[in-house]
Design a protein around this motif. Structure first.
Motif, PDB file in Angstrom:
ATOM      1  N   UNK A 206      49.349  30.378  66.557  1.00 53.52           N
ATOM      2  CA  UNK A 206      50.782  30.325  66.242  1.00 53.52           C
ATOM      3  C   UNK A 206      51.101  29.096  65.392  1.00 53.52           C
ATOM      4  N   UNK A 207      50.469  27.967  65.677  1.00 53.52           N
ATOM      5  CA  UNK A 207      50.674  26.760  64.876  1.00 53.52           C
ATOM      6  C   UNK A 207      50.239  26.999  63.429  1.00 53.52           C
ATOM      7  N   UNK A 208      49.079  27.618  63.259  1.00 54.04           N
ATOM      8  CA  UNK A 208      48.584  27.893  61.904  1.00 54.04           C
ATOM      9  C   UNK A 208      49.505  28.884  61.189  1.00 54.04           C
ATOM     10  N   UNK A 209      49.991  29.859  61.923  1.00 48.76           N
ATOM     11  CA  UNK A 209      50.900  30.850  61.335  1.00 48.76           C
ATOM     12  C   UNK A 209      52.191  30.179  60.852  1.00 48.76           C
ATOM     13  N   UNK A 210      52.698  29.225  61.653  1.00 54.49           N
ATOM     14  CA  UNK A 210      53.905  28.505  61.257  1.00 54.49           C
ATOM     15  C   UNK A 210      53.690  27.725  59.969  1.00 54.49           C
ATOM     16  N   UNK A 211      52.528  27.088  59.852  1.00 53.22           N
ATOM     17  CA  UNK A 211      52.252  26.267  58.671  1.00 53.22           C
ATOM     18  C   UNK A 211      52.175  27.084  57.395  1.00 53.22           C
ATOM     19  N   UNK A 212      51.563  28.268  57.493  1.00 50.11           N
ATOM     20  CA  UNK A 212      51.275  29.026  56.281  1.00 50.11           C
ATOM     21  C   UNK A 212      52.186  30.222  56.042  1.00 50.11           C
ATOM     22  N   UNK A 213      52.967  30.612  57.051  1.00 52.80           N
ATOM     23  CA  UNK A 213      53.809  31.804  56.868  1.00 52.80           C
ATOM     24  C   UNK A 213      55.280  31.561  57.122  1.00 52.80           C
ATOM     25  N   UNK A 214      55.597  30.595  57.972  1.00 50.12           N
ATOM     26  CA  UNK A 214      56.992  30.430  58.377  1.00 50.12           C
ATOM     27  C   UNK A 214      57.594  29.090  57.984  1.00 50.12           C
ATOM     28  N   UNK A 215      56.822  28.229  57.355  1.00 51.97           N
ATOM     29  CA  UNK A 215      57.343  26.906  57.006  1.00 51.97           C
ATOM     30  C   UNK A 215      58.431  27.019  55.950  1.00 51.97           C
ATOM     31  N   UNK A 216      59.551  26.311  56.122  1.00 48.43           N
ATOM     32  CA  UNK A 216      60.596  26.308  55.082  1.00 48.43           C
ATOM     33  C   UNK A 216      60.062  25.637  53.819  1.00 48.43           C
ATOM     34  N   UNK A 217      60.768  25.842  52.711  1.00 50.66           N
ATOM     35  CA  UNK A 217      60.305  25.329  51.417  1.00 50.66           C
ATOM     36  C   UNK A 217      60.079  23.824  51.459  1.00 50.66           C
ATOM     37  N   UNK A 218      61.002  23.085  52.092  1.00 45.37           N
ATOM     38  CA  UNK A 218      60.896  21.632  52.100  1.00 45.37           C
ATOM     39  C   UNK A 218      59.757  21.132  52.991  1.00 45.37           C
ATOM     40  N   UNK A 219      59.136  22.034  53.784  1.00 46.57           N
ATOM     41  CA  UNK A 219      58.043  21.624  54.663  1.00 46.57           C
ATOM     42  C   UNK A 219      56.724  22.295  54.297  1.00 46.57           C
ATOM     43  N   UNK A 220      56.701  22.990  53.177  1.00 41.51           N
ATOM     44  CA  UNK A 220      55.474  23.706  52.790  1.00 41.51           C
ATOM     45  C   UNK A 220      54.382  22.721  52.388  1.00 41.51           C
ATOM     46  N   UNK A 221      53.147  23.115  52.638  1.00 42.26           N
ATOM     47  CA  UNK A 221      51.997  22.258  52.347  1.00 42.26           C
ATOM     48  C   UNK A 221      51.528  22.463  50.913  1.00 42.26           C
ATOM     49  N   UNK A 222      50.958  21.432  50.298  1.00 40.12           N
ATOM     50  CA  UNK A 222      50.389  21.593  48.953  1.00 40.12           C
ATOM     51  C   UNK A 222      49.274  22.636  48.969  1.00 40.12           C
ATOM     52  N   UNK A 223      49.082  23.299  47.846  1.00 42.81           N
ATOM     53  CA  UNK A 223      48.080  24.362  47.764  1.00 42.81           C
ATOM     54  C   UNK A 223      46.678  23.827  48.053  1.00 42.81           C
ATOM     55  N   UNK A 224      46.407  22.590  47.624  1.00 37.05           N
ATOM     56  CA  UNK A 224      45.074  22.018  47.867  1.00 37.05           C
ATOM     57  C   UNK A 224      44.789  21.869  49.362  1.00 37.05           C
ATOM     58  N   UNK A 225      45.843  21.499  50.130  1.00 38.64           N
ATOM     59  CA  UNK A 225      45.689  21.357  51.577  1.00 38.64           C
ATOM     60  C   UNK A 225      45.482  22.719  52.221  1.00 38.64           C
TER      61      UNK A 225
END
Length: 284
Positions: A195-214
């Motif tokens: 669920x944590x991984x899903x939040x990071x890559x599918x549900x994160x708002x725009x201002x909290x999205x991770x860089x593509x390299x990460x």
């Protein structure tokens, strides 16, 4: 140096004279040492003792730390020690032997001590022994310390207690996260991490999205647990876990509620600006 028993609380496994074995407690210690050498967890041994109604010599309930201290103390094999350090016979390297009856052999004591790694979560070598190293044990899963209990208290507020990793009882959930405060909320470890991984890559708002390299490094398996935890903490303050429904085996990702770091900063900023909205504190 004469091996005289120390004063203070009665050591678990011996009677009040601190020399004669306590039949029931000594048998428990002997079995616990055998079980630990065979691979059993200290937490599981403590749970077995609790189920048997065992209490410590000062009335406390056994836990993993007290079990570890009891079964790794030099006293169990007859050796005298000071704060976990063996006392040598003057002029030799042989340990001083105590005047009490030992529970196991020195070989068994050495074997059970070897099952606890340096820098483990519990001190080994008896109640007065310091840790073998100052280095703390590192988390083995990404959710440890990041999850908070969402169980409701009697006053209607959330518990918010830290949820720690514990051994699970099924192949699907070899470990679980359980609230250390109220003990009323538990969740499957692998599913919570998913669920944590899903939040990071599918549900994160725009201002909290991770860089593509990460994202790429995470998904390619190039990140260790520590780096993944730092990545999560860079965008999340924590995740609140809602208790499951008893008897309902279905998995609901909504049980894990994220609290985004950027949202927390925005809320704090709004609070700081509040006096100016009402004309308090002078001109902005």
């Amino acid at each position: 140096m004469e091996g005289v028993p120390h004063s203070g609380p009665r050591p678990f496994g011996w009677q009040e004279d601190r020399i004669t074995l306590h039949p029931h407690e000594a048998a428990l210690v002997r079995q616990a040492i055998s079980d630990r050498i065979g691979g059993k967890a200290a937490r599981a041994i403590a749970r077995d003792w609790c189920e048997l109604g065992v209490s410590g010599t000062r009335g406390g309930r056994p836990n993993a730390q007290t079990v570890t201290q009891i079964i790794t103390a030099p006293r169990v094999c007859g050796y005298r020690a000071n704060r976990g350090v063996l006392m040598p016979v003057p002029g030799t390297t042989e340990p001083v032997s105590g005047q009490w009856v030992p529970i196991v052999t020195p070989e068994q004591w050495q074997a059970v001590r070897a099952t606890f790694s340096l820098g483990g979560p519990y001190p080994r070598g008896g109640s007065g022994a310091p840790r073998s190293t100052a280095e703390k044990a590192k988390p083995r899963t990404i959710g440890s310390g990041l999850l908070r209990c969402g169980a409701e208290r009697s006053d209607g507020t959330e518990c918010r207690g830290a949820m720690s990793r514990q051994k699970g009882r099924s192949k699907r959930s070899p470990y679980v996260y359980t609230c250390r405060s109220c003990r009323r909320c538990s969740i499957s470890g692998p599913l919570a991490d998913e669920a944590l991984e899903r939040l990071l890559f599918s549900a994160a708002p725009v201002h909290a999205s991770l860089p593509e390299s990460v994202r790429r490094r995470w998904r390619d398996g190039d990140m260790g647990v520590e780096e993944k935890r730092r990545t999560i903490r860079s965008v999340l303050t924590c995740c609140v876990v809602r208790p499951g429904v008893k008897g309902n085996p279905s998995w609901d990702h909504a049980r894990v509620r994220p609290e985004w770091r950027s949202a927390a900063r925005a809320e704090a900023s709004a609070v700081d600006r509040e006096p100016f909205r009402h004309g308090v504190g002078g001109s902005p």
